[in-house]
Every structure is written in C-alpha cells, then in structure tokens.
Design a protein around this motif. Structure first.
Motif, PDB file in Angstrom:
ATOM      1  N   ALA A 113       0.834  -1.215   0.000  1.00 16.16           N
ATOM      2  CA  ALA A 113       0.000   0.000   0.000  1.00 16.16           C
ATOM      3  C   ALA A 113       0.867   1.263   0.000  1.00 16.16           C
ATOM      4  O   ALA A 113       0.545   2.247  -0.677  1.00 16.16           O
ATOM      5  CB  ALA A 113      -0.919  -0.017   1.223  1.00 16.16           C
ATOM      6  N   LEU A 114       1.954   1.231   0.725  1.00 17.84           N
ATOM      7  CA  LEU A 114       2.845   2.392   0.772  1.00 17.84           C
ATOM      8  C   LEU A 114       3.487   2.640  -0.603  1.00 17.84           C
ATOM      9  O   LEU A 114       3.552   3.794  -1.073  1.00 17.84           O
ATOM     10  CB  LEU A 114       3.935   2.165   1.837  1.00 17.84           C
ATOM     11  CG  LEU A 114       4.936   3.297   2.014  1.00 17.84           C
ATOM     12  CD1 LEU A 114       4.256   4.580   2.492  1.00 17.84           C
ATOM     13  CD2 LEU A 114       6.049   2.895   2.992  1.00 17.84           C
ATOM     14  N   ALA A 115       3.944   1.563  -1.235  1.00 19.56           N
ATOM     15  CA  ALA A 115       4.557   1.691  -2.563  1.00 19.56           C
ATOM     16  C   ALA A 115       3.560   2.302  -3.545  1.00 19.56           C
ATOM     17  O   ALA A 115       3.891   3.191  -4.340  1.00 19.56           O
ATOM     18  CB  ALA A 115       5.043   0.330  -3.051  1.00 19.56           C
ATOM     19  N   GLU A 116       2.327   1.838  -3.455  1.00 17.61           N
ATOM     20  CA  GLU A 116       1.255   2.351  -4.331  1.00 17.61           C
ATOM     21  C   GLU A 116       1.045   3.848  -4.088  1.00 17.61           C
ATOM     22  O   GLU A 116       0.968   4.637  -5.027  1.00 17.61           O
ATOM     23  CB  GLU A 116      -0.008   1.541  -4.018  1.00 17.61           C
ATOM     24  CG  GLU A 116      -1.280   2.047  -4.643  1.00 17.61           C
ATOM     25  CD  GLU A 116      -1.575   1.347  -5.951  1.00 17.61           C
ATOM     26  OE1 GLU A 116      -1.215   0.171  -6.061  1.00 17.61           O
ATOM     27  OE2 GLU A 116      -2.162   2.006  -6.844  1.00 17.61           O
ATOM     28  N   ARG A 117       0.932   4.213  -2.819  1.00 22.99           N
ATOM     29  CA  ARG A 117       0.685   5.627  -2.472  1.00 22.99           C
ATOM     30  C   ARG A 117       1.830   6.536  -2.935  1.00 22.99           C
ATOM     31  O   ARG A 117       1.622   7.681  -3.348  1.00 22.99           O
ATOM     32  CB  ARG A 117       0.510   5.779  -0.949  1.00 22.99           C
ATOM     33  CG  ARG A 117      -0.829   5.344  -0.404  1.00 22.99           C
ATOM     34  CD  ARG A 117      -1.882   6.465  -0.398  1.00 22.99           C
ATOM     35  NE  ARG A 117      -1.541   7.581   0.471  1.00 22.99           N
ATOM     36  CZ  ARG A 117      -1.844   7.681   1.750  1.00 22.99           C
ATOM     37  NH1 ARG A 117      -2.482   6.674   2.344  1.00 22.99           N
ATOM     38  NH2 ARG A 117      -1.530   8.756   2.440  1.00 22.99           N
ATOM     39  N   LEU A 118       3.074   6.041  -2.836  1.00 27.53           N
ATOM     40  CA  LEU A 118       4.224   6.869  -3.190  1.00 27.53           C
ATOM     41  C   LEU A 118       4.596   6.752  -4.673  1.00 27.53           C
ATOM     42  O   LEU A 118       5.440   7.502  -5.168  1.00 27.53           O
ATOM     43  CB  LEU A 118       5.441   6.458  -2.338  1.00 27.53           C
ATOM     44  CG  LEU A 118       5.353   6.750  -0.828  1.00 27.53           C
ATOM     45  CD1 LEU A 118       6.494   6.067  -0.089  1.00 27.53           C
ATOM     46  CD2 LEU A 118       5.374   8.252  -0.557  1.00 27.53           C
ATOM     47  N   GLY A 119       3.993   5.779  -5.367  1.00 26.04           N
ATOM     48  CA  GLY A 119       4.353   5.541  -6.767  1.00 26.04           C
ATOM     49  C   GLY A 119       5.734   4.920  -6.886  1.00 26.04           C
ATOM     50  O   GLY A 119       6.447   5.114  -7.877  1.00 26.04           O
ATOM     51  N   PHE A 120       6.109   4.134  -5.873  1.00 28.46           N
ATOM     52  CA  PHE A 120       7.424   3.494  -5.837  1.00 28.46           C
ATOM     53  C   PHE A 120       7.302   2.015  -6.208  1.00 28.46           C
ATOM     54  O   PHE A 120       6.218   1.436  -6.145  1.00 28.46           O
ATOM     55  CB  PHE A 120       8.010   3.554  -4.414  1.00 28.46           C
ATOM     56  CG  PHE A 120       8.506   4.902  -3.969  1.00 28.46           C
ATOM     57  CD1 PHE A 120       8.399   6.021  -4.778  1.00 28.46           C
ATOM     58  CD2 PHE A 120       9.096   5.040  -2.720  1.00 28.46           C
ATOM     59  CE1 PHE A 120       8.863   7.260  -4.342  1.00 28.46           C
ATOM     60  CE2 PHE A 120       9.558   6.263  -2.274  1.00 28.46           C
ATOM     61  CZ  PHE A 120       9.446   7.381  -3.078  1.00 28.46           C
ATOM     62  N   ALA A 121       8.471   1.414  -6.502  1.00 29.92           N
ATOM     63  CA  ALA A 121       8.508  -0.041  -6.698  1.00 29.92           C
ATOM     64  C   ALA A 121       8.338  -0.714  -5.340  1.00 29.92           C
ATOM     65  O   ALA A 121       8.755  -0.172  -4.316  1.00 29.92           O
ATOM     66  CB  ALA A 121       9.851  -0.447  -7.295  1.00 29.92           C
TER      67      ALA A 121
END
Ligand code: DC
Length: 218
Positions: free
Chosen positions: A20-28
C-alpha cells in the motif's frame, strides 16, 4: 531517490503495508521474501538436501528471479502460486538460513531497488539489503493478532484455527531468528489494532520527510 526499508516478523503486516505504501508513493515494491521463496521452490524441485548450504546456493545462483506486477518469475516462468504454498512456507526458513544462499540472492534483491524510489520489505532489509535506506521501519504485532491475520488470510476466524496459526508463527519466529536483523535506527511501529490506512498515511509522511532530508541520492 527515496528508499524505505520495512522489516518485521511473519504476520506483522509487512506485505500489506509495504504494497500500500509503494502504491501511495508511486514506488517499486520489492518483496525480498519472494526471492527466498522462489529459491526454495527450485531447491525442493532439484531434490538437493536442504541442509547442504553450498548445494542450495549453487541451485539458486543459476536462477533468474524477477518480480513483475506482484508476481514472481523464475527463468521466465510464473511461480507466484507455488511459492506461497505450504511446502515452500514450511522449508523456506531452513534454506534462507544458509549464508551462501543469502549471498546468492542479495544481488537480485538490490537490483530490484528502482532508482525512482522503492519500498523494500523483509527481515534484514534495513541492515543488509539497503543499509543506507532513507527510512527504516520495524513492524511488530501481538502474537494473537499475527495468528488471527494468518487465519483470516485463509478465510477463518475460528479460535482453534487461530491457535494452530499461533503455533506455526512461533515456530517460524524461532526458525527465522538468525535472519531477523533489526537495523539500529529503525522506527518501531506496533500494528496491533491499528488500521492499515492509518499506518500507511503515517509512513507516507515519514518517507516524504526522510526523502527531502536525505537529498537526491539517485
Ligand atoms: O516475508 P515472507 O514470509 O514471505 O518470507 C519468507 C521467508 O524468507 C522467511 O520465513 C524468512 C526468509 N526471509 C529472509 O530470510 N530474509 C528476508 N529479507 C526476507 C525473507
């Protein structure tokens, strides 16, 4: 780039929160456990003795392991469902305890850390995989909550099922003890009874602050 390292034991909420964090930040999103699971699957299929660390590392060193869109590929073949099965789950701790196996997988795990930013999760991420991460987090949860989450994943809230999961979580903690290397400087977050969204929002703020403070390391 900003790199967030999230470590913690089984059932602490790592995978859900990291995704969820990766999704929110647009990170891998880099799931280092998937590499150990993929390596273990190949070792099981090879028939080699799991106690033979050099042999396991040889098998694993010959593989190309990739993660694409949340799926795990070994030599181009999707093995995501197989690596989450009971056989791999029961043996992955033993295989991943071999130092030679850990050395064989480290390069692929680090290569997956995108220069555009990454959330990397596992057991030794903040201490070994990306020791210079901008933000390091150590997640915990009460033993009962961890067991209840595992039970919920297989669709039950039954007390007997939760007790069975509690036993297997205790065993996994013991088996994973040598791999669980908590980094100094990691922020500890107890996820017991806290909504995923709340933790993720807190981590978004911390990651943004850490990325700004860390400057451009790309
Ligand atoms: O996160 P997971 O439960 O899918 O990880 C599976 C196993 O892989 C875990 O029991 C221990 C090992 N592992 C490890 O040794 N080091 C990591 N960084 C990640 C996982």
């Amino acid at each position: 780039m900003t790199v967030v390292a999230i470590d913690g034991p089984a059932g602490s909420g790592k995978s859900t929160i990291a995704a969820a964090l990766a999704e929110r930040l647009g990170f891998a999103h880099v799931d280092t456990g998937a590499y150990y699971r993929a390596g273990t699957l190949a070792v099981l299929r090879s028939g080699i003795d799991l106690r033979d660390g050099a042999g396991c590392a040889r098998v694993i060193g010959d593989l190309t392991i990739e993660r694409r869109a949340g799926r795990t590929l070994v030599d181009g073949v999707d093995v995501e469902d197989d690596i989450r099965g009971p056989e791999v789950t029961a043996t992955v701790s033993a295989v991943s305890a071999h130092p030679a196996v850990r050395a064989a997988l480290l390069g692929a795990q680090r290569a997956a850390v995108s220069p555009a930013g990454a959330v990397v999760e596992g057991r030794d991420v903040g201490s070994v995989v990306v020791p210079d991460a901008d933000l390091k987090v150590w997640l915990t949860a009460s033993p009962l909550e961890r067991a209840a989450r595992r039970a919920a994943q297989v669709g039950t809230a039954d007390a007997d099922a939760i007790a069975t999961h509690a036993d297997s979580i205790k065993r996994r903690d013991a088996d994973d003890a040598s791999q669980m290397l908590r980094s100094t400087g990691a922020i500890e977050i107890d996820t017991t009874g806290v909504a995923v969204d709340e933790i993720v929002s807190r981590l978004v703020r911390l990651a943004q602050r850490a990325g700004t403070a860390g400057g451009d390391r790309a």
